[in-house]
Scaffold this motif. Structure first.
Motif, PDB file in Angstrom:
ATOM      1  N   PRO A   1       0.863  -1.135  -0.208  1.00  6.81           N
ATOM      2  CA  PRO A   1       0.093  -0.127   0.068  1.00  6.81           C
ATOM      3  C   PRO A   1       0.861   1.190   0.039  1.00  6.81           C
ATOM      4  O   PRO A   1       1.870   1.286   0.595  1.00  6.81           O
ATOM      5  CB  PRO A   1      -0.848  -0.273   1.294  1.00  6.81           C
ATOM      6  N   ALA A   2       0.185   2.276  -0.795  1.00  4.48           N
ATOM      7  CA  ALA A   2       1.177   3.620  -0.709  1.00  4.48           C
ATOM      8  C   ALA A   2       0.613   4.589   0.419  1.00  4.48           C
ATOM      9  O   ALA A   2      -0.748   4.645   0.834  1.00  4.48           O
ATOM     10  CB  ALA A   2       0.820   4.393  -2.035  1.00  4.48           C
ATOM     11  N   PRO A   3       1.531   5.259   1.249  1.00  6.48           N
ATOM     12  CA  PRO A   3       1.004   5.924   2.313  1.00  6.48           C
ATOM     13  C   PRO A   3       0.656   7.269   1.907  1.00  6.48           C
ATOM     14  O   PRO A   3       0.903   7.632   0.720  1.00  6.48           O
ATOM     15  CB  PRO A   3       2.203   6.304   3.106  1.00  6.48           C
ATOM     16  N   GLU A   4      -0.184   7.938   2.688  1.00  7.14           N
ATOM     17  CA  GLU A   4      -0.530   9.218   2.412  1.00  7.14           C
ATOM     18  C   GLU A   4       0.752  10.140   2.511  1.00  7.14           C
ATOM     19  O   GLU A   4       1.504  10.163   3.364  1.00  7.14           O
ATOM     20  CB  GLU A   4      -1.490   9.782   3.486  1.00  7.14           C
ATOM     21  N   PHE A   5       0.743  11.155   1.687  1.00  4.86           N
ATOM     22  CA  PHE A   5       1.790  12.225   1.812  1.00  4.86           C
ATOM     23  C   PHE A   5       1.336  13.637   1.435  1.00  4.86           C
ATOM     24  O   PHE A   5       0.423  13.831   0.732  1.00  4.86           O
ATOM     25  CB  PHE A   5       2.933  11.733   0.919  1.00  4.86           C
ATOM     26  N   SER A   6       2.089  14.693   1.799  1.00  6.38           N
ATOM     27  CA  SER A   6       1.874  15.943   1.366  1.00  6.38           C
ATOM     28  C   SER A   6       3.129  16.557   0.869  1.00  6.38           C
ATOM     29  O   SER A   6       4.349  16.191   1.115  1.00  6.38           O
ATOM     30  CB  SER A   6       1.404  16.634   2.448  1.00  6.38           C
ATOM     31  N   TRP A   7       2.922  17.725   0.099  1.00 12.35           N
ATOM     32  CA  TRP A   7       4.062  18.513  -0.511  1.00 12.35           C
ATOM     33  C   TRP A   7       4.026  19.775  -0.660  1.00 12.35           C
ATOM     34  O   TRP A   7       2.956  20.370  -0.486  1.00 12.35           O
ATOM     35  CB  TRP A   7       4.218  17.753  -1.777  1.00 12.35           C
ATOM     36  N   ALA A   8       4.877  20.421  -0.712  1.00  5.29           N
ATOM     37  CA  ALA A   8       5.132  21.967  -1.049  1.00  5.29           C
ATOM     38  C   ALA A   8       6.545  22.100  -1.703  1.00  5.29           C
ATOM     39  O   ALA A   8       7.182  21.288  -1.711  1.00  5.29           O
ATOM     40  CB  ALA A   8       5.215  22.630   0.720  1.00  5.29           C
ATOM     41  N   GLN A   9       6.518  23.570  -2.037  1.00  3.85           N
ATOM     42  CA  GLN A   9       7.728  23.769  -2.681  1.00  3.85           C
ATOM     43  C   GLN A   9       8.250  25.200  -2.398  1.00  3.85           C
ATOM     44  O   GLN A   9       7.620  26.123  -2.255  1.00  3.85           O
ATOM     45  CB  GLN A   9       7.647  23.639  -4.216  1.00  3.85           C
ATOM     46  N   ARG A  10       9.458  25.499  -2.840  1.00  5.74           N
ATOM     47  CA  ARG A  10      10.150  26.739  -2.916  1.00  5.74           C
ATOM     48  C   ARG A  10      10.656  26.846  -4.440  1.00  5.74           C
ATOM     49  O   ARG A  10      10.760  25.785  -4.967  1.00  5.74           O
ATOM     50  CB  ARG A  10      11.141  26.923  -1.931  1.00  5.74           C
ATOM     51  N   LYS A  11      11.350  27.900  -4.598  1.00  4.96           N
ATOM     52  CA  LYS A  11      12.000  27.898  -6.103  1.00  4.96           C
ATOM     53  C   LYS A  11      13.062  27.116  -6.037  1.00  4.96           C
ATOM     54  O   LYS A  11      13.639  26.497  -7.209  1.00  4.96           O
ATOM     55  CB  LYS A  11      12.551  29.467  -6.414  1.00  4.96           C
ATOM     56  N   ASP A  12      13.868  26.574  -5.045  1.00  5.98           N
ATOM     57  CA  ASP A  12      14.921  25.856  -5.175  1.00  5.98           C
ATOM     58  C   ASP A  12      14.600  24.329  -4.620  1.00  5.98           C
ATOM     59  O   ASP A  12      15.917  23.605  -4.854  1.00  5.98           O
ATOM     60  CB  ASP A  12      16.011  26.511  -4.257  1.00  5.98           C
ATOM     61  N   ARG A  13      13.558  24.063  -4.238  1.00  4.58           N
ATOM     62  CA  ARG A  13      13.425  22.737  -3.338  1.00  4.58           C
ATOM     63  C   ARG A  13      12.004  22.307  -3.585  1.00  4.58           C
ATOM     64  O   ARG A  13      11.113  23.277  -3.202  1.00  4.58           O
ATOM     65  CB  ARG A  13      14.233  22.598  -2.046  1.00  4.58           C
ATOM     66  N   ILE A  14      11.855  20.904  -2.988  1.00  4.46           N
ATOM     67  CA  ILE A  14      10.517  20.445  -2.925  1.00  4.46           C
ATOM     68  C   ILE A  14      10.779  19.694  -1.615  1.00  4.46           C
ATOM     69  O   ILE A  14      11.506  19.045  -1.051  1.00  4.46           O
ATOM     70  CB  ILE A  14      10.279  19.205  -3.967  1.00  4.46           C
ATOM     71  N   SER A  15       9.437  19.899  -0.753  1.00  2.00           N
ATOM     72  CA  SER A  15       9.289  19.302   0.438  1.00  2.00           C
ATOM     73  C   SER A  15       8.152  17.984   0.313  1.00  2.00           C
ATOM     74  O   SER A  15       7.136  18.256  -0.030  1.00  2.00           O
ATOM     75  CB  SER A  15       9.106  20.333   1.747  1.00  2.00           C
ATOM     76  N   ILE A  16       8.617  16.914   0.928  1.00  2.00           N
ATOM     77  CA  ILE A  16       7.663  15.632   0.897  1.00  2.00           C
ATOM     78  C   ILE A  16       7.556  15.288   2.250  1.00  2.00           C
ATOM     79  O   ILE A  16       8.657  14.962   2.806  1.00  2.00           O
ATOM     80  CB  ILE A  16       8.023  14.863  -0.119  1.00  2.00           C
ATOM     81  N   THR A  17       6.292  15.319   2.816  1.00  2.00           N
ATOM     82  CA  THR A  17       6.218  14.707   4.120  1.00  2.00           C
ATOM     83  C   THR A  17       5.212  13.545   4.086  1.00  2.00           C
ATOM     84  O   THR A  17       4.230  13.558   3.458  1.00  2.00           O
ATOM     85  CB  THR A  17       5.448  15.782   4.946  1.00  2.00           C
ATOM     86  N   ILE A  18       5.891  12.330   4.278  1.00  2.19           N
ATOM     87  CA  ILE A  18       5.011  11.038   4.394  1.00  2.19           C
ATOM     88  C   ILE A  18       4.396  10.842   5.779  1.00  2.19           C
ATOM     89  O   ILE A  18       5.125  10.909   6.864  1.00  2.19           O
ATOM     90  CB  ILE A  18       6.058   9.969   4.103  1.00  2.19           C
TER      91      ILE A  18
END
Length: 239
Positions: free
Chosen positions: A23-40
């Motif tokens: 199963p795939a976990p729930e995750f959220s994401w955000a970004q800046r001009k230089d990076r991506i944030s992924i929270t599992i």
């Protein structure tokens, strides 16, 4: 030799089928001009494995549980193909990580001997400039540095995919025009170079003070309206 070769292919096929059946976990994401944030959104993660590639491929596998289903501990796997390439050539994070995971002992990433003070990077500050992940008791958070700093991506995944287990992380999100600038929240615009937060202003007359308060109220109302529109746009493109 043929038997051994066929057996190896069979084992590989079984392992691959097992990986994609998790199963795939729930995750959220955000970004800046230089990076991506992924929270599992998994807690109590253990026996985990993370892979990050420069072509934008991201893989997480580990044992844990969702917060609202704590009694259901399972093995999860998340496979993502991001829209663009990443700066992900060193899984040790310049000596601060093991397999992309930040070690508890180090709070700063190392730089080469003789490097200037401007080259020191602080892992735990907001200006994170190195690809890494942090695994704690409440979630797994990965900072994925983009190959190049640029305008916000229109969506996270290649092909514009929007899986049901993905959402926008509003706690980490910031509007693109606010990224990297000092922002005047009352006026909902960047501070001019001559304006400072601690600048003392001359006393205003009662009429001038009233007009300024009216303008501030107008700016706040417009800011709320723009924020609502931006949230709808963000949800449409990546949430």
């Amino acid at each position: 030799r043929v038997f051994v070769w066929n057996a190896s292919l069979l084992i590989s096929a079984i392992l691959l089928q097992h990986a994609y059946s998790l199963p795939a976990p729930e995750f959220s994401w955000a970004q800046r001009k230089d990076r991506i944030s992924i929270t599992i959104e998994l807690q109590g993660v253990k026996d985990d494995h993370i892979e990050i590639f420069e072509n934008g491929t991201f893989t997480f596998e580990g044992v844990g549980s969702h917060r609202d289903r704590r009694d259901k501990v399972d093995r999860f796997r998340l496979d993502l193909t991001l829209l663009k390439e990443l700066n992900a050539s060193d899984s040790t994070c310049n000596g601060s990580c093991v397999g992309w995971k930040l070690t508890d002992a180090d709070s700063t990433c190392k730089v080469q001997d003789g490097a200037g003070p401007w080259e020191r990077c602080k892992i735990h500050l907001e200006a994170e400039n190195i690809t890494h992940c942090q695994v704690n008791s409440r979630f797994v958070r990965c900072i994925l540095v983009k190959k190049r700093s640029e305008s916000f991506w229109p969506h996270l995944l290649r092909g514009g995919a929007r899986p049901k287990n993905m959402k926008v992380d509003w706690s980490q999100w910031i509007d693109e025009e606010k990224d990297g600038v000092r922002w005047n929240d009352a006026a909902d615009r960047a501070w001019e170079w001559w304006k400072h937060d601690d600048e003392e202003e001359d006393e205003d007359s009662e009429e001038e003070a009233r007009r300024k308060e009216e303008l501030k109220d107008k700016f706040r109302k417009q800011a709320r309206q723009r924020k609502g529109k931006k949230r709808k746009a963000a949800d449409a493109r990546g949430g």
